[in-house]
Enzyme design. Sequence first.
Site, mmCIF file in Angstrom:
data_model
loop_
_atom_site.group_PDB
_atom_site.id
_atom_site.type_symbol
_atom_site.label_atom_id
_atom_site.label_comp_id
_atom_site.label_asym_id
_atom_site.label_seq_id
_atom_site.Cartn_x
_atom_site.Cartn_y
_atom_site.Cartn_z
ATOM 1 C CE LYS A 9 50.507 14.583 -60.975
ATOM 2 N NZ LYS A 9 50.375 16.005 -61.405
ATOM 3 C CG PHE A 57 50.384 25.481 -58.323
ATOM 4 C CD1 PHE A 57 51.069 24.285 -58.210
ATOM 5 C CD2 PHE A 57 50.931 26.493 -59.111
ATOM 6 C CE1 PHE A 57 52.291 24.096 -58.834
ATOM 7 C CE2 PHE A 57 52.163 26.309 -59.746
ATOM 8 C CZ PHE A 57 52.844 25.103 -59.598
ATOM 9 N NE ARG A 85 58.616 17.225 -68.280
ATOM 10 C CZ ARG A 85 57.902 17.747 -67.279
ATOM 11 N NH1 ARG A 85 57.635 17.037 -66.199
ATOM 12 N NH2 ARG A 85 57.440 18.979 -67.349
ATOM 13 C CB THR A 91 51.936 21.427 -66.848
ATOM 14 O OG1 THR A 91 53.327 21.084 -66.879
ATOM 15 C CG2 THR A 91 51.478 21.534 -65.407
ATOM 16 C CG HIS A 115 55.369 13.089 -61.365
ATOM 17 N ND1 HIS A 115 55.765 14.409 -61.279
ATOM 18 C CD2 HIS A 115 56.507 12.342 -61.231
ATOM 19 C CE1 HIS A 115 57.077 14.452 -61.075
ATOM 20 N NE2 HIS A 115 57.552 13.214 -61.048
HETATM 21 P P1 DAT Z 1 54.466 18.761 -64.436
HETATM 22 O O1 DAT Z 1 53.590 17.843 -63.623
HETATM 23 O O2 DAT Z 1 53.980 18.890 -65.846
HETATM 24 O O3 DAT Z 1 55.939 18.417 -64.339
HETATM 25 P P2 DAT Z 1 55.046 20.908 -62.564
HETATM 26 O O4 DAT Z 1 56.147 20.046 -62.051
HETATM 27 O O5 DAT Z 1 55.379 22.312 -62.962
HETATM 28 O O6 DAT Z 1 54.293 20.230 -63.815
HETATM 29 O O7 DAT Z 1 53.895 21.010 -61.485
HETATM 30 C C1 DAT Z 1 53.526 19.854 -60.742
HETATM 31 C C2 DAT Z 1 52.036 19.785 -60.690
HETATM 32 O O8 DAT Z 1 51.536 20.971 -60.036
HETATM 33 C C3 DAT Z 1 51.338 19.775 -62.042
HETATM 34 O O9 DAT Z 1 51.288 18.478 -62.592
HETATM 35 C C4 DAT Z 1 49.997 20.302 -61.695
HETATM 36 C C5 DAT Z 1 50.305 21.343 -60.634
HETATM 37 N N1 DAT Z 1 50.476 22.671 -61.261
HETATM 38 C C6 DAT Z 1 51.538 23.092 -61.990
HETATM 39 N N2 DAT Z 1 51.367 24.351 -62.432
HETATM 40 C C7 DAT Z 1 50.158 24.731 -61.958
HETATM 41 C C8 DAT Z 1 49.385 25.923 -62.060
HETATM 42 N N3 DAT Z 1 49.836 26.994 -62.735
HETATM 43 N N4 DAT Z 1 48.174 25.935 -61.463
HETATM 44 C C9 DAT Z 1 47.714 24.895 -60.770
HETATM 45 N N5 DAT Z 1 48.393 23.736 -60.628
HETATM 46 C C10 DAT Z 1 49.591 23.661 -61.209
HETATM 47 MG MG MG Z 2 57.163 18.415 -62.644
#
Ligand code: DAT
Ligand code: MG
Length: 149
Positions: A9, A57, A85, A91, A115
């Site tokens: 990122k 978010f 992962r 996350t 990511h």
């Molecule tokens: P990951 O990147 O671990 O697959 P995700 O797909 O659920 O997680 O979410 C994508 C991105 O969004 C994550 O890397 C950061 C942001 N994000 C996820 N959950 C969040 C939250 N509860 N508050 C703020 N940002 C969040």
């Molecule tokens: Mg994700």
Amino acid sequence: MERSYIMVKPDGVERGLVGEIIKRFELKGYQLLAIQLFKPTREHLQEHYKDLKEKPFFPPLIEYMLSGPVVGMVWQGREMVKVGRRMLGETNPLNSNPGTIRGDFCIETGRNLCHGSDSVESAEREIALWFPSGVIQWERTKIQKLIYE
Ligand code: DAT
Ligand code: MG
């Protein structure tokens, strides 16, 4: 063999962590099939994260992802999605174990460096989105037998 879309990122690119992240996947034994620095559009990022578009978010996530270039990669190997992962960490970086990328290099969920696709299906969707003209499917020779039985 599975493929996963792994992306550094904007914070990871600007902090100079691209090489460190590549190094971890290389040393593990995974195989790089594609890599590119992108400056994606808002629409492209909204498509990438479309499963999250109702989340509170989502707007700050898109702004963060627009804040600089990203490095998109396709990696291949056994259980690539799940292990990829695990190598990234949770996350929320504060829940990530030391030894993971997020556990070692960052603190906040909204600045979590990298990511990784969360399933084989989403990996194939993301690979097609970021590398629409396909990736190079090359065969490793000697090293393949040193990494796999
Ligand atoms: P990951 O990147 O671990 O697959 P995700 O797909 O659920 O997680 O979410 C994508 C991105 O969004 C994550 O890397 C950061 C942001 N994000 C996820 N959950 C969040 C939250 N509860 N508050 C703020 N940002 C969040
Ligand atoms: Mg994700």
